[in-house]
Each structure stands twice: as C-alpha cells, then as structure tokens.
Motif scaffolding. Structure first.
Motif, PDB file in Angstrom:
ATOM      1  N   ALA A 362     -28.404 -40.910  20.557  1.00  0.00           N
ATOM      2  CA  ALA A 362     -26.880 -40.867  19.849  1.00  0.00           C
ATOM      3  C   ALA A 362     -26.056 -39.793  21.119  1.00  0.00           C
ATOM      4  O   ALA A 362     -27.567 -38.894  21.689  1.00  0.00           O
ATOM      5  N   VAL A 363     -24.952 -39.620  21.720  1.00  0.00           N
ATOM      6  CA  VAL A 363     -24.563 -38.885  22.628  1.00  0.00           C
ATOM      7  C   VAL A 363     -24.188 -38.071  21.462  1.00  0.00           C
ATOM      8  O   VAL A 363     -24.191 -36.311  21.755  1.00  0.00           O
ATOM      9  N   LEU A 364     -23.663 -38.176  20.445  1.00  0.00           N
ATOM     10  CA  LEU A 364     -22.978 -36.938  19.222  1.00  0.00           C
ATOM     11  C   LEU A 364     -24.028 -37.222  18.409  1.00  0.00           C
ATOM     12  O   LEU A 364     -24.250 -38.566  17.786  1.00  0.00           O
ATOM     13  N   ALA A 365     -23.764 -36.616  17.450  1.00  0.00           N
ATOM     14  CA  ALA A 365     -24.506 -36.000  16.391  1.00  0.00           C
ATOM     15  C   ALA A 365     -24.097 -36.704  15.348  1.00  0.00           C
ATOM     16  O   ALA A 365     -22.376 -36.650  15.257  1.00  0.00           O
ATOM     17  N   PRO A 366     -24.767 -36.913  14.566  1.00  0.00           N
ATOM     18  CA  PRO A 366     -24.277 -38.100  13.481  1.00  0.00           C
ATOM     19  C   PRO A 366     -23.245 -37.033  11.934  1.00  0.00           C
ATOM     20  O   PRO A 366     -23.997 -36.321  11.626  1.00  0.00           O
ATOM     21  N   GLN A 367     -23.049 -37.836  11.375  1.00  0.00           N
ATOM     22  CA  GLN A 367     -22.169 -36.874  10.675  1.00  0.00           C
ATOM     23  C   GLN A 367     -22.116 -36.938   9.174  1.00  0.00           C
ATOM     24  O   GLN A 367     -22.466 -38.467   8.389  1.00  0.00           O
ATOM     25  N   THR A 368     -23.057 -36.374   8.933  1.00  0.00           N
ATOM     26  CA  THR A 368     -24.515 -36.889   7.749  1.00  0.00           C
ATOM     27  C   THR A 368     -25.096 -35.617   7.416  1.00  0.00           C
ATOM     28  O   THR A 368     -24.240 -33.918   8.017  1.00  0.00           O
ATOM     29  N   GLU A 369     -24.910 -34.858   6.263  1.00  0.00           N
ATOM     30  CA  GLU A 369     -25.363 -33.382   5.772  1.00  0.00           C
ATOM     31  C   GLU A 369     -26.961 -33.238   6.284  1.00  0.00           C
ATOM     32  O   GLU A 369     -27.467 -33.671   6.468  1.00  0.00           O
ATOM     33  N   HIS A 370     -26.314 -31.483   6.454  1.00  0.00           N
ATOM     34  CA  HIS A 370     -27.326 -30.618   7.229  1.00  0.00           C
ATOM     35  C   HIS A 370     -27.429 -29.499   6.835  1.00  0.00           C
ATOM     36  O   HIS A 370     -26.429 -29.139   5.715  1.00  0.00           O
ATOM     37  N   PRO A 371     -28.375 -29.288   6.146  1.00  0.00           N
ATOM     38  CA  PRO A 371     -29.465 -28.037   5.649  1.00  0.00           C
ATOM     39  C   PRO A 371     -28.554 -26.760   5.880  1.00  0.00           C
ATOM     40  O   PRO A 371     -28.482 -26.162   7.362  1.00  0.00           O
ATOM     41  N   ALA A 372     -28.488 -25.384   5.583  1.00  0.00           N
ATOM     42  CA  ALA A 372     -27.843 -24.120   5.861  1.00  0.00           C
ATOM     43  C   ALA A 372     -29.097 -24.106   7.135  1.00  0.00           C
ATOM     44  O   ALA A 372     -29.575 -24.092   7.331  1.00  0.00           O
ATOM     45  N   VAL A 373     -28.215 -23.464   8.156  1.00  0.00           N
ATOM     46  CA  VAL A 373     -28.554 -22.910   9.765  1.00  0.00           C
ATOM     47  C   VAL A 373     -29.299 -21.975   9.172  1.00  0.00           C
ATOM     48  O   VAL A 373     -30.962 -21.855   9.803  1.00  0.00           O
ATOM     49  N   ALA A 374     -28.351 -20.967   8.455  1.00  0.00           N
ATOM     50  CA  ALA A 374     -29.861 -19.543   8.036  1.00  0.00           C
ATOM     51  C   ALA A 374     -28.830 -19.415   7.218  1.00  0.00           C
ATOM     52  O   ALA A 374     -27.408 -19.255   6.081  1.00  0.00           O
ATOM     53  N   GLU A 375     -29.225 -18.917   6.841  1.00  0.00           N
ATOM     54  CA  GLU A 375     -29.158 -18.458   4.892  1.00  0.00           C
ATOM     55  C   GLU A 375     -30.076 -16.526   4.368  1.00  0.00           C
ATOM     56  O   GLU A 375     -31.323 -16.867   4.996  1.00  0.00           O
ATOM     57  N   THR A 376     -29.343 -16.270   2.969  1.00  0.00           N
ATOM     58  CA  THR A 376     -29.992 -14.546   2.780  1.00  0.00           C
ATOM     59  C   THR A 376     -29.878 -14.961   1.484  1.00  0.00           C
ATOM     60  O   THR A 376     -29.150 -15.135   0.941  1.00  0.00           O
ATOM     61  N   THR A 377     -31.661 -13.901   0.289  1.00  0.00           N
ATOM     62  CA  THR A 377     -30.605 -14.235  -0.504  1.00  0.00           C
ATOM     63  C   THR A 377     -30.483 -12.615  -0.922  1.00  0.00           C
ATOM     64  O   THR A 377     -31.076 -12.162  -2.507  1.00  0.00           O
ATOM     65  N   VAL A 378     -31.031 -11.748  -0.021  1.00  0.00           N
ATOM     66  CA  VAL A 378     -30.445  -9.902  -0.132  1.00  0.00           C
ATOM     67  C   VAL A 378     -29.429 -10.062  -0.865  1.00  0.00           C
ATOM     68  O   VAL A 378     -29.359  -9.339  -1.597  1.00  0.00           O
ATOM     69  N   TYR A 379     -28.062 -10.405  -0.860  1.00  0.00           N
ATOM     70  CA  TYR A 379     -26.950  -9.759  -1.404  1.00  0.00           C
ATOM     71  C   TYR A 379     -27.313 -10.905  -2.792  1.00  0.00           C
ATOM     72  O   TYR A 379     -26.881  -9.838  -3.662  1.00  0.00           O
ATOM     73  N   ASP A 380     -27.638 -11.980  -2.957  1.00  0.00           N
ATOM     74  CA  ASP A 380     -27.959 -12.678  -4.651  1.00  0.00           C
ATOM     75  C   ASP A 380     -28.674 -11.510  -5.360  1.00  0.00           C
ATOM     76  O   ASP A 380     -28.661 -11.195  -6.552  1.00  0.00           O
ATOM     77  N   GLN A 381     -29.674 -10.701  -4.732  1.00  0.00           N
ATOM     78  CA  GLN A 381     -30.998 -10.623  -5.849  1.00  0.00           C
ATOM     79  C   GLN A 381     -30.337  -8.836  -6.599  1.00  0.00           C
ATOM     80  O   GLN A 381     -29.898  -8.426  -7.091  1.00  0.00           O
TER      81      GLN A 381
END
Length: 410
Positions: A362-381
């Motif tokens: 493919a030339v263009l990325a498909p329209q699918t769900e992707h995982p988070a590019v980056a995430e942190t749990t510091v503020y959830d704690q």
C-alpha cells in the motif's frame, strides 16, 4: 665508397623500414580498436546487469535524519522552583522526580478541602439522623390520630342516646382534625429531611461527592508541585533555574526517549513511484559509518512535501517561477535491538537504501485502529492515590454505628 653512395644506401634502408611499419600498423590498430570495443561492450553489459539486478531494485538517499519523540516537561500549576533533580544528558526513568515547586499555598488549600470534605460527611450524617427523627415523629403523629379517631368513634353512639354532650363530640372531632394536621406536617417535614439523603448512602451523597471532588482537585494540585518524568529517556534543553516563578504550560526541559526511534528519509518525488509500506530498508549513519548497518522497514509516507509545511510556503502562482524537485518524507522504523547495541541521537544524518523489488504494498496507511503511539501511567497513579486519600477522610468521619456506605470509585 663516396659520400653520395653512402647517402643512397641509408635512404634505401629507411624506405624499407617505413614500408614494413606501414604494413604492420593497420593490423595493430584493428587489434587495439577491437580490444577497446570489447572493453566498452563489457562495461555496458556490466552496467546493464547492475541496473537490472541492483540499481533498479532500490532507491537511495542521503537526505535522511534520525527522528524521535521530544517530550516537553512543563509546569501544570504556578509556583516557585525550589529543587531541580535532573540535568542535561542525564537518564531519567518514568515517574522520577524532575523539579519541585514550593508547596506552601497548595498545602493550605488541601487542608481546607480536607476539612470541607469532613464537614460535608458530618452534615450528611446529621441530615440522616434528622430524617430518622422525622420518621419517628410521623409515627407518633399517626398514633395520636388513631387515638383521636378511636375516641370519637367510641363517643358517637352516646350522643345518639343523649348520654353525651354535643360539645364533647365537637371537641373530639377537633382533636381528630388537629391530629391529622399534625401528621400531615410531620410527613412534610420527614419528606423534606429525606430529600437531601434519599436514594444514596452517605459516601455517595451529592454534597459529599462535591466536597470529594474539591478535595481530589486540591490533592492533585498539591502533588503537581512535584513534576515527574512521564517517560524514560534523556534530559535535554533544561531551561529552568532555582527560584524561577513558573506558570502552567511553561516548558522547563525536554525528555528524549532514545529507544523507539525512526528515520525520516526525504526522497525525491520521482523516487516514490515504487516505494510502498512494508518494504525493507538498510540504513547507515555518519556517526558509525559503514561498519554498522541498521535494518528497518517503511511504515508510512508523508502526506505532503516539505515545502508545504514550511513556515513560508512557496508561492508557485507568481510570474517568476522555477521548477524545483520536491521531496516527501518517508518514515522508516528501526529495530530496537540494534538501537540498544548502537544508540543513536535525534537529528543524526544517515544514508537510506530501500528495497523496492516488491512494490505491491500500500502507498497510504490503511484506515484501521492502531495502538497508542505513546502512553504513560504516571498521572493515573496520582489520581488513584487521591481517591484513596479521599476514602480515608470519609471513613474517618462516618459513625461506627451509622450508614458507612460504599466507597466511591471513578
């Protein structure tokens, strides 16, 4: 022999030599030309094979640079810097303290919010007890009404036998009306008392929840006087100094995670014809040279050329126009294991070679769900700790014999 005869002899010999060379030179010239022709043909064949088997199956560029995430560390609450616990080039872990702000004002507000939460719990407890007292009053008024009605019912036959004065019966009827009115008033009072506590327990009463939310906000604000690293990485661009008065959103430093890096290779528009997502790539960086080769794959092509996203885009609709070959960034993911062996830095130069043998992707990325590019749990704690602290305040102000209710959960 005379001189004339000697000259004739020399001239005869020279003429014979010239005739022999003239006879040999054409053959030698043809041989030389044939060798040169064969050399050029061999070079052409080699070039054709190289183009067919190698050069036509790859695209290369040296306009490529290492990219990565730049996590800006900024203040979330206003305050004065009292401690700096990380400096440029140092490695920090996610959740590590970077900067501390003066927490005097936040501590005062937190104490006020804690007192307000405790007071709200006690007020709801009081309202619950008052509602119970109103229920008892309703029960007492019901008894009084039944007694008045029973007295009236018992005296009515006596008036028919003229054994009771009419005034007495009227007094009994007035007593029934008074008892009924008292019951109605008690019921209205009980309804008003129950309106503020009905349908919920103490811990989930709206007034307690409001005070709890205020306490949670004050607790989080107090904790935000300590600034944590949301991700692991290396500190860069530290600008904060001791004594600085910082405002929310003000950048203090940057943390660069050097594990999940990529390459932004800027290919000419003519080179994009056969580049597809998923194609393998080989990367050489200037810092290590040809001794270290990284392996990656194409994960996406830019949505526009670099000139489109520049601060001052080119105005090609003007009269003085010169065509400039445009470049489009192609993102190439790197292998983290190779990065661990040979670390890179953001912005380093590199040479990229993409294998375009298989151009069916493919030339263009498909329209699918992707995982988070980056995430942190510091503020959830941080939020979970605020809830636990609020639960402790509520539990401490609930009566041991009363309705303790269930703990609130977000």
């Amino acid at each position: 022999m005379s001189a004339t005869e000697s000259d004739k002899t020399v001239n005869t010999t020279a003429d014979d030599n010239d005739s022999g060379l003239a006879a040999k030179n054409p053959a030698k010239r043809r041989k030389t030309l044939l060798i040169m022709l064969l050399v050029f043909v061999a070079i052409g064949v080699i070039w054709f094979l190289l183009w067919t088997l190698v050069f036509s199956r790859r695209e290369t560029t040296d306009n490529a640079y290492v990219g990565g995430n730049q996590v800006a560390i900024s203040a979330q609450v206003p305050g004065t810097v009292v401690a700096i616990l990380a400096d440029d080039t140092q490695h920090v872990d996610a959740g590590q303290i970077l900067v501390k702000l003066d927490s005097t004002d936040a501590s005062v507000r937190l104490s006020q919010a804690r007192s307000a939460l405790a007071q709200a719990v006690r007020q709801v407890r009081q309202q619950t007890d008052s509602a119970s007292g109103s229920d008892a009053a309703v029960a007492a008024r019901q008894i009084d009404l039944k007694k008045a009605e029973a007295d009236l019912k018992r005296r009515l036959p006596l008036i028919a036998a003229q054994a009771e004065a009419p005034e007495t019966i009227q007094h009994l009827r007035d007593a029934v009306d008074q008892a009924s009115a008292a019951l109605t008033s008690a019921q209205a009072q009980a309804s008003a008392e129950h309106a503020s506590i009905e349908g919920t327990d103490i811990a989930n009463n709206p007034a307690v929840l409001q005070a709890r939310a205020n306490f949670r906000a004050a607790w989080v604000a107090a904790q935000r006087n300590t600034i944590y690293a949301p991700v692991s990485g290396y500190v860069a661009q530290r600008s904060v100094q001791l004594g600085n008065s910082v405002q929310p959103g003000q950048q203090l430093m940057t943390v660069l995670p050097l594990h999940d890096l990529w390459i932004d290779a800027n290919f000419k528009e003519g080179q994009l014809r056969h580049i597809r997502i998923g194609q393998p790539a080989k990367i050489e960086t200037d810092i290590y040279g040809s001794n270290v080769e990284y392996h990656g794959k194409v994960i996406g092509l830019g949505a526009g050329t670099g000139s489109v996203f520049s601060l001052l885009p080119a105005q090609n609709a003007t009269g003085n126009w010169i065509k400039v070959v445009q470049r489009v960034p192609v993102r190439i993911a790197l292998d983290n294991q190779e990065l661990d062996k040979h670390p890179l830095r953001i912005g380093l130069s590199s040479d990229v070679t993409i294998d375009i043998t298989d151009d069916r992707g493919a030339v263009l990325a498909p329209q699918t769900e992707h995982p988070a590019v980056a995430e942190t749990t510091v503020y959830d704690q941080m939020a979970s700790k605020a809830d636990a602290e609020a639960d402790q305040v509520i539990s401490a102000n609930l009566s041991s014999s009363g309705n303790t209710g269930s703990k609130h959960s977000n």
